[in-house]
Design a protein around this motif. Structure first.
Motif, PDB file in Angstrom:
ATOM      1  N   ASP A   1      -7.107  -7.546  -6.200  1.00 20.43           N
ATOM      2  CA  ASP A   1      -7.035  -8.254  -7.481  1.00 20.43           C
ATOM      3  C   ASP A   1      -5.871  -9.235  -7.498  1.00 20.43           C
ATOM      4  OD1 ASP A   1      -9.244  -6.955  -8.530  1.00 20.43           O
ATOM      5  OD2 ASP A   1      -8.054  -5.487  -9.665  1.00 20.43           O
TER       6      ASP A   1
ATOM      7  N   LEU B   1       0.823  -1.203   0.000  1.00 22.69           N
ATOM      8  CA  LEU B   1       0.000   0.000   0.000  1.00 22.69           C
ATOM      9  C   LEU B   1       0.860   1.257   0.000  1.00 22.69           C
ATOM     10  CD1 LEU B   1      -2.731  -1.235   2.486  1.00 22.69           C
ATOM     11  CD2 LEU B   1      -2.992  -0.913   0.008  1.00 22.69           C
TER      12      LEU B   1
ATOM     13  N   ARG C   1     -11.336  -6.746   1.690  1.00 23.65           N
ATOM     14  CA  ARG C   1     -11.106  -5.316   1.939  1.00 23.65           C
ATOM     15  C   ARG C   1     -10.861  -5.047   3.429  1.00 23.65           C
ATOM     16  NH1 ARG C   1     -11.682  -0.942  -0.949  1.00 23.65           N
ATOM     17  NH2 ARG C   1     -12.571  -2.128  -2.659  1.00 23.65           N
TER      18      ARG C   1
ATOM     19  N   GLY D   1       2.218   2.473  -3.298  1.00 20.73           N
ATOM     20  CA  GLY D   1       1.302   3.131  -4.219  1.00 20.73           C
ATOM     21  C   GLY D   1       0.199   2.240  -4.764  1.00 20.73           C
ATOM     22  N   MET D   2       0.233   0.946  -4.423  1.00 20.52           N
ATOM     23  CA  MET D   2      -0.850   0.073  -4.876  1.00 20.52           C
ATOM     24  C   MET D   2      -2.145   0.472  -4.184  1.00 20.52           C
ATOM     25  SD  MET D   2       0.752  -3.769  -5.106  1.00 20.52           S
ATOM     26  CE  MET D   2      -0.702  -4.492  -5.860  1.00 20.52           C
ATOM     27  N   THR D   3      -3.219   0.443  -4.926  1.00 16.11           N
ATOM     28  CA  THR D   3      -4.522   0.725  -4.334  1.00 16.11           C
ATOM     29  C   THR D   3      -5.045  -0.537  -3.651  1.00 16.11           C
ATOM     30  OG1 THR D   3      -5.746   0.069  -6.297  1.00 16.11           O
ATOM     31  CG2 THR D   3      -5.053   2.397  -6.161  1.00 16.11           C
ATOM     32  N   ILE D   4      -5.998  -0.346  -2.782  1.00 24.36           N
ATOM     33  CA  ILE D   4      -6.620  -1.500  -2.130  1.00 24.36           C
ATOM     34  C   ILE D   4      -7.222  -2.423  -3.183  1.00 24.36           C
ATOM     35  CG2 ILE D   4      -8.581  -2.194  -0.682  1.00 24.36           C
ATOM     36  CD1 ILE D   4      -7.886   0.103   1.185  1.00 24.36           C
ATOM     37  N   ASP D   5      -7.878  -1.863  -4.184  1.00 27.12           N
ATOM     38  CA  ASP D   5      -8.484  -2.691  -5.226  1.00 27.12           C
ATOM     39  C   ASP D   5      -7.440  -3.506  -5.983  1.00 27.12           C
ATOM     40  OD1 ASP D   5     -11.108  -1.963  -4.636  1.00 27.12           O
ATOM     41  OD2 ASP D   5     -11.026  -0.220  -5.967  1.00 27.12           O
ATOM     42  N   LYS D   6      -6.282  -2.925  -6.262  1.00 27.24           N
ATOM     43  CA  LYS D   6      -5.215  -3.649  -6.975  1.00 27.24           C
ATOM     44  C   LYS D   6      -4.674  -4.779  -6.116  1.00 27.24           C
ATOM     45  CE  LYS D   6      -2.114  -4.530 -10.079  1.00 27.24           C
ATOM     46  NZ  LYS D   6      -2.430  -5.635 -10.971  1.00 27.24           N
TER      47      LYS D   6
END
Length: 65
Positions: free
Chosen positions: A45, A34, A52, A37-42
């Motif tokens: 995935d 996180l 979540r 820079g990774m989003t929670i959605d990424k």
């Protein structure tokens, strides 16, 4: 409502490092993803076993008191 109950530390899993729901996902590794820079959605995935609320629990556990 605290999600910290999702964070566990089990001797047989990751040498007592805090993990999410007893899975082999160390909280520190999730926080690094996180913070990179990774989003929670990424992350969700890329790691379909996670939910979540698992990531939100990791964030909560790393937040200053």
């Amino acid at each position: 409502m605290s999600r910290l109950r999702r964070i566990t530390a089990v001797p047989a899993i990751c040498h007592l490092q805090p993990t999410v729901r007893g899975l082999r996902y160390p909280v520190a590794s999730l926080l690094e993803l996180l913070l990179s820079g990774m989003t929670i959605d990424k992350v969700l995935d890329d790691y379909p076993n996670l939910e979540r609320d698992d990531l939100l629990a990791a964030l909560e556990s790393g937040a200053p008191a």
